[in-house]
Design an enzyme around this catalytic site. Structure first.
Site, PDB file in Angstrom:
ATOM      1  CB  SER A 154      -9.614  -6.497   9.610  1.00 33.24           C
ATOM      2  OG  SER A 154      -9.333  -5.611   8.552  1.00 33.24           O
ATOM      3  CG  HIS A 198      -2.028  -1.064   1.062  1.00 29.46           C
ATOM      4  ND1 HIS A 198      -2.877  -1.418   2.079  1.00 29.46           N
ATOM      5  CD2 HIS A 198      -2.390  -1.848   0.009  1.00 29.46           C
ATOM      6  CE1 HIS A 198      -3.707  -2.380   1.671  1.00 29.46           C
ATOM      7  NE2 HIS A 198      -3.418  -2.661   0.424  1.00 29.46           N
ATOM      8  CB  CYS A 257       7.814  11.687 -14.705  1.00 26.55           C
ATOM      9  SG  CYS A 257       8.751  12.140 -13.235  1.00 26.55           S
TER      10      CYS A 257
HETATM   11  N1  APR Z   1      -1.668  -7.642  17.626  1.00 34.54           N
HETATM   12  C1  APR Z   1      -2.222  -8.280  16.569  1.00 34.54           C
HETATM   13  N2  APR Z   1      -3.340  -7.854  15.966  1.00 34.54           N
HETATM   14  C2  APR Z   1      -3.947  -6.754  16.447  1.00 34.54           C
HETATM   15  C3  APR Z   1      -3.447  -6.050  17.562  1.00 34.54           C
HETATM   16  C4  APR Z   1      -2.226  -6.520  18.158  1.00 34.54           C
HETATM   17  N3  APR Z   1      -1.674  -5.920  19.212  1.00 34.54           N
HETATM   18  N4  APR Z   1      -4.258  -4.999  17.796  1.00 34.54           N
HETATM   19  C5  APR Z   1      -5.248  -5.043  16.889  1.00 34.54           C
HETATM   20  N5  APR Z   1      -5.067  -6.117  16.070  1.00 34.54           N
HETATM   21  C6  APR Z   1      -5.881  -6.538  14.917  1.00 34.54           C
HETATM   22  C7  APR Z   1      -7.345  -6.207  14.983  1.00 34.54           C
HETATM   23  O1  APR Z   1      -8.066  -7.214  15.697  1.00 34.54           O
HETATM   24  C8  APR Z   1      -7.719  -6.174  13.511  1.00 34.54           C
HETATM   25  O2  APR Z   1      -8.093  -7.455  13.032  1.00 34.54           O
HETATM   26  O3  APR Z   1      -5.397  -5.821  13.805  1.00 34.54           O
HETATM   27  C9  APR Z   1      -6.423  -5.755  12.824  1.00 34.54           C
HETATM   28  C10 APR Z   1      -6.442  -4.367  12.257  1.00 34.54           C
HETATM   29  O4  APR Z   1      -7.346  -4.334  11.187  1.00 34.54           O
HETATM   30  P1  APR Z   1      -7.562  -3.032  10.301  1.00 34.54           P
HETATM   31  O5  APR Z   1      -7.678  -1.855  11.175  1.00 34.54           O
HETATM   32  O6  APR Z   1      -8.676  -3.324   9.368  1.00 34.54           O
HETATM   33  O7  APR Z   1      -6.182  -2.874   9.504  1.00 34.54           O
HETATM   34  P2  APR Z   1      -5.680  -3.618   8.186  1.00 34.54           P
HETATM   35  O8  APR Z   1      -6.156  -5.014   8.120  1.00 34.54           O
HETATM   36  O9  APR Z   1      -4.222  -3.365   8.102  1.00 34.54           O
HETATM   37  O10 APR Z   1      -6.405  -2.768   7.051  1.00 34.54           O
HETATM   38  C11 APR Z   1      -6.103  -3.087   5.721  1.00 34.54           C
HETATM   39  O11 APR Z   1      -7.358  -1.229   4.959  1.00 34.54           O
HETATM   40  O12 APR Z   1      -8.063   0.976   4.951  1.00 34.54           O
HETATM   41  C12 APR Z   1      -7.153   0.089   4.475  1.00 34.54           C
HETATM   42  O13 APR Z   1      -5.206   0.700   3.404  1.00 34.54           O
HETATM   43  C13 APR Z   1      -5.731   0.453   4.688  1.00 34.54           C
HETATM   44  O14 APR Z   1      -3.825  -1.023   4.758  1.00 34.54           O
HETATM   45  C14 APR Z   1      -5.113  -0.784   5.287  1.00 34.54           C
HETATM   46  C15 APR Z   1      -6.097  -1.859   4.879  1.00 34.54           C
END
Ligand code: APR
Length: 245
Positions: free
Chosen positions: A195, A126, A137
């Site tokens: 997630s 990302h 460019c």
């Molecule tokens: N250790 C492990 N997992 C954790 C912890 C922790 N300490 N704290 C939170 N989590 C988990 C949550 O339970 C959740 O499942 O991390 C996850 C975070 O999920 P999101 O907030 O949805 O983040 P992500 O999966 O990286 O999102 C993907 O969505 O909006 C876009 O571009 C953005 O890269 C991002 C993409």
């Protein structure tokens, strides 16, 4: 088969971890949570910047309409990140690159904390908040941690935008293809702190599993990917990952 749910490292995972040569790690916002970086879907109110919801301020439409306000938002985010440090999860993953013949680290995070922990060749699917890219460019420039962000392209003089994948944009050329190739080759795949609802990133563990890899999810909560996994390590990445060493 139902995944094994564990808060300690199961023997089978420990054995595979000791024997594996090719390992892929996919990380998301949760891996940086213990460093103080807010997750995207971690509950609470959705992020809003000057009245603009996160997905509006981080959109291509906004880059086209008002690039300066987009930079204001990214400058603010970099400012917050400047004082944050990698945590035990980043450090552990960085050490794994010396341990395995092939360690592929794919992150959805733009925060640069894997680099800060010493990980090399991170596939930032990302993009990175620490890079700017020319809107004409495509030349990329690093943004120094201290000092001035470049305003215009050194190659052609046009405007620069943050080098991150904005909402509804496609991924940088080649990054996903390389990650998918490595996913198809790995024996062991860790899915840490995501997630697993944003594609194509979430397809990587599916590719790994379809090609015979053992799948381990590290997350305090279940995700849509959980049922596909062989083991669910239920808890915080910064506490669980170091226990594998
Ligand atoms: N250790 C492990 N997992 C954790 C912890 C922790 N300490 N704290 C939170 N989590 C988990 C949550 O339970 C959740 O499942 O991390 C996850 C975070 O999920 P999101 O907030 O949805 O983040 P992500 O999966 O990286 O999102 C993907 O969505 O909006 C876009 O571009 C953005 O890269 C991002 C993409």
């Amino acid at each position: 088969m139902q995944p094994v749910v564990a808060s300690q490292i199961p023997g089978e995972l420990r054995r595979l971890f000791g024997a594996a040569r090719r390992v892929l790690v996919l990380t998301g916002a949760g891996v940086s949570a213990e460093s103080g970086v807010p997750t995207f879907r971690g509950g609470g109110d959705a992020a809003v910047w000057k009245g603009l919801p996160f997905d509006v301020i981080t959109s291509l439409t906004m880059v086209e309409r008002d690039l300066s306000v987009v930079w204001e938002w990214f400058d603010y985010r970099r400012g917050v990140l400047e004082s944050l440090k990698p945590n035990a999860a980043h450090d552990t993953i960085a050490r794994w690159q010396e341990r395995f013949d092939q360690l592929t680290l794919v992150t959805q995070n733009v925060d640069g904390l894997h680099h800060a922990a010493g990980s090399r060749d991170v596939i930032e699917i990302h993009g990175s908040i620490w890079h700017a890219r020319c809107i004409s460019c495509g030349s990329r420039f690093e943004i120094p941690r201290q000092g001035q962000r470049p305003e215009t392209c050194f190659a052609c003089g046009d405007r620069l935008r943050p080098d991150v994948v904005l909402f509804s944009e496609i991924l940088p050329a080649g990054a996903f293809e390389l990650a998918a190739q490595r996913a198809s080759e790995c024996e062991l795949c860790f899915v840490v702190g995501t997630s697993a609802i944003v594609y194509p990133a979430a397809a990587l563990p599916e590719i790994a599993k379809a090609n015979g890899a053992y799948l381990c999810e590290v997350n305090p909560e279940r995700t849509p990917l959980s049922d596909l996994c062989d083991v669910l390590l239920t808890g915080k990445a910064g506490e669980l990952l170091p226990r594998l060493n």
